[in-house]
Design a protein around this motif. Structure first.
Motif, PDB file in Angstrom:
ATOM      1  N   THR A 162      -6.378  13.571 -11.876  1.00  0.00           N
ATOM      2  CA  THR A 162      -5.194  13.878 -11.072  1.00  0.00           C
ATOM      3  C   THR A 162      -5.584  14.003  -9.602  1.00  0.00           C
ATOM      4  OG1 THR A 162      -5.423  16.289 -11.183  1.00  0.00           O
ATOM      5  CG2 THR A 162      -4.290  15.204 -13.029  1.00  0.00           C
ATOM      6  N   LYS A 163      -4.567  14.016  -8.749  1.00  0.00           N
ATOM      7  CA  LYS A 163      -4.812  14.195  -7.329  1.00  0.00           C
ATOM      8  C   LYS A 163      -5.473  15.542  -7.066  1.00  0.00           C
ATOM      9  CE  LYS A 163      -2.622  14.007  -2.777  1.00  0.00           C
ATOM     10  NZ  LYS A 163      -1.366  13.753  -2.029  1.00  0.00           N
ATOM     11  N   GLN A 164      -5.055  16.577  -7.797  1.00  0.00           N
ATOM     12  CA  GLN A 164      -5.649  17.899  -7.602  1.00  0.00           C
ATOM     13  C   GLN A 164      -7.118  17.893  -8.017  1.00  0.00           C
ATOM     14  OE1 GLN A 164      -3.827  20.080  -5.975  1.00  0.00           O
ATOM     15  NE2 GLN A 164      -5.644  21.389  -5.790  1.00  0.00           N
ATOM     16  N   ASP A 165      -7.453  17.115  -9.058  1.00  0.00           N
ATOM     17  CA  ASP A 165      -8.855  16.962  -9.428  1.00  0.00           C
ATOM     18  C   ASP A 165      -9.654  16.410  -8.245  1.00  0.00           C
ATOM     19  OD1 ASP A 165      -8.281  17.800 -11.985  1.00  0.00           O
ATOM     20  OD2 ASP A 165      -8.195  15.771 -12.833  1.00  0.00           O
ATOM     21  N   SER A 166      -9.094  15.386  -7.611  1.00  0.00           N
ATOM     22  CA  SER A 166      -9.790  14.743  -6.493  1.00  0.00           C
ATOM     23  C   SER A 166      -9.910  15.685  -5.300  1.00  0.00           C
ATOM     24  CB  SER A 166      -9.050  13.462  -6.084  1.00  0.00           C
ATOM     25  OG  SER A 166      -9.059  12.519  -7.132  1.00  0.00           O
ATOM     26  N   ILE A 167      -8.838  16.438  -5.025  1.00  0.00           N
ATOM     27  CA  ILE A 167      -8.894  17.399  -3.924  1.00  0.00           C
ATOM     28  C   ILE A 167      -9.979  18.437  -4.191  1.00  0.00           C
ATOM     29  CG2 ILE A 167      -7.639  19.293  -2.792  1.00  0.00           C
ATOM     30  CD1 ILE A 167      -5.082  17.598  -3.148  1.00  0.00           C
ATOM     31  N   SER A 168     -10.027  18.946  -5.417  1.00  0.00           N
ATOM     32  CA  SER A 168     -11.038  19.941  -5.772  1.00  0.00           C
ATOM     33  C   SER A 168     -12.441  19.384  -5.586  1.00  0.00           C
ATOM     34  CB  SER A 168     -10.841  20.388  -7.229  1.00  0.00           C
ATOM     35  OG  SER A 168      -9.562  20.965  -7.419  1.00  0.00           O
ATOM     36  N   PHE A 169     -12.624  18.126  -6.017  1.00  0.00           N
ATOM     37  CA  PHE A 169     -13.940  17.500  -5.893  1.00  0.00           C
ATOM     38  C   PHE A 169     -14.324  17.338  -4.428  1.00  0.00           C
ATOM     39  CE2 PHE A 169     -16.752  13.873  -5.443  1.00  0.00           C
ATOM     40  CZ  PHE A 169     -17.728  14.135  -6.403  1.00  0.00           C
ATOM     41  N   VAL A 170     -13.371  16.880  -3.615  1.00  0.00           N
ATOM     42  CA  VAL A 170     -13.662  16.638  -2.206  1.00  0.00           C
ATOM     43  C   VAL A 170     -14.002  17.940  -1.481  1.00  0.00           C
ATOM     44  CG1 VAL A 170     -12.615  15.943  -0.012  1.00  0.00           C
ATOM     45  CG2 VAL A 170     -12.373  14.493  -2.017  1.00  0.00           C
ATOM     46  N   LEU A 171     -13.297  19.030  -1.809  1.00  0.00           N
ATOM     47  CA  LEU A 171     -13.625  20.311  -1.188  1.00  0.00           C
ATOM     48  C   LEU A 171     -15.050  20.732  -1.541  1.00  0.00           C
ATOM     49  CD1 LEU A 171     -10.311  22.316  -1.716  1.00  0.00           C
ATOM     50  CD2 LEU A 171     -11.273  21.549   0.461  1.00  0.00           C
ATOM     51  N   GLY A 172     -15.428  20.540  -2.808  1.00  0.00           N
ATOM     52  CA  GLY A 172     -16.796  20.844  -3.210  1.00  0.00           C
ATOM     53  C   GLY A 172     -17.797  19.939  -2.528  1.00  0.00           C
ATOM     54  N   PHE A 173     -17.447  18.659  -2.422  1.00  0.00           N
ATOM     55  CA  PHE A 173     -18.343  17.700  -1.766  1.00  0.00           C
ATOM     56  C   PHE A 173     -18.557  18.064  -0.306  1.00  0.00           C
ATOM     57  CE2 PHE A 173     -19.192  14.020   0.832  1.00  0.00           C
ATOM     58  CZ  PHE A 173     -20.205  13.381   0.145  1.00  0.00           C
TER      59      PHE A 173
END
Length: 232
Positions: free
Chosen positions: A37-48
């Motif tokens: 999901t988009k929220q999955d990607s947002i979470s990943f990018v914040l961690g990255f």
């Protein structure tokens, strides 16, 4: 997008590892996760972004399990470590990080200069400044109290460009005794019309106290291409 250290640490470092930072069992070379999901990607990018920032700053020694636990506690409002202790640990972390950066940059700069001075055309002065003549000039040489007009480009030893009058499309004027010592010494070696390369050790540049937030970090060795246009 980049976050400053204070913001990142306040948001993500609710629990900083006091012991066990060298526990390799908690580390993997990379982590993969399904981003459905988009929220999955947002979470990943914040961690990255957080990991990328800290790695760039030299902070790579973490217990990942404790790090994630701290993040989860912070998100859930579970104050497992009191604010005073958190602030103390974060301050210790900043000090450790700063000292590590200073040592790393100093050692890398010294190694670079030791090799650079063996290259053809490179001259080292008594102060440790190194220079190479790209093109000799025929005009007059400045004194420290003179104002000079120059074009220049500055880079770190890894090639990162941090400033360039060429890119701005106009030269700059300044009193020669109002700049870093490496410039004050080096430009006096030039004549109008000359272009030199200067390799400036950190103690002749900004030392341990460069402008906060800039590309230049404590103890960075700097490289400048300088074209002396005129002496005023």
């Amino acid at each position: 997008m980049r976050f400053n250290t204070s913001t990142i640490l306040s948001i993500f470092l609710a629990v900083f590892v006091i012991t066990g930072c060298n526990d390799s069992a908690n580390k993997t070379s990379s982590a993969n996760v399904d981003l459905e999901t988009k929220q999955d990607s947002i979470s990943f990018v914040l961690g990255f972004q957080n990991g990328d920032f800290l790695a760039a700053e030299g902070a790579t020694d973490f217990n990942y399990d404790a790090y994630i636990a701290g993040f989860m506690n912070g998100m859930e409002g579970n104050e497992s470590i009191d604010e005073m202790t958190r602030n103390s640990l974060i301050n210790d972390f900043r000090i450790q990080l700063t000292e590590a950066i200073k040592t790393k940059n100093l050692e890398e700069g010294q190694a670079f200069l030791a090799e650079n001075k063996t290259k053809e055309g490179v001259v080292e002065t008594e102060s440790g400044l190194q220079y190479k003549v790209v093109e000799e000039g025929t005009g007059k040489s400045p004194k420290a109290e003179d104002t000079v007009e120059v074009h220049y480009e500055g880079t770190l030893i890894d090639g990162t460009k941090f400033d360039s009058s060429y890119d701005r499309g106009e030269p700059i004027e300044f009193p020669l005794n109002r700049v870093i010592p490496g410039w004050t010494e080096g430009v006096q070696l030039m004549k109008e019309g000359a272009t030199y390369m200067f390799y400036i050790p950190s103690d002749l540049a900004y030392g341990e106290n460069p402008r906060p937030g800039g590309v230049i970090k404590p103890n960075h060795t700097l490289i400048f291409k300088v074209e002396l246009i005129s002496v005023k």
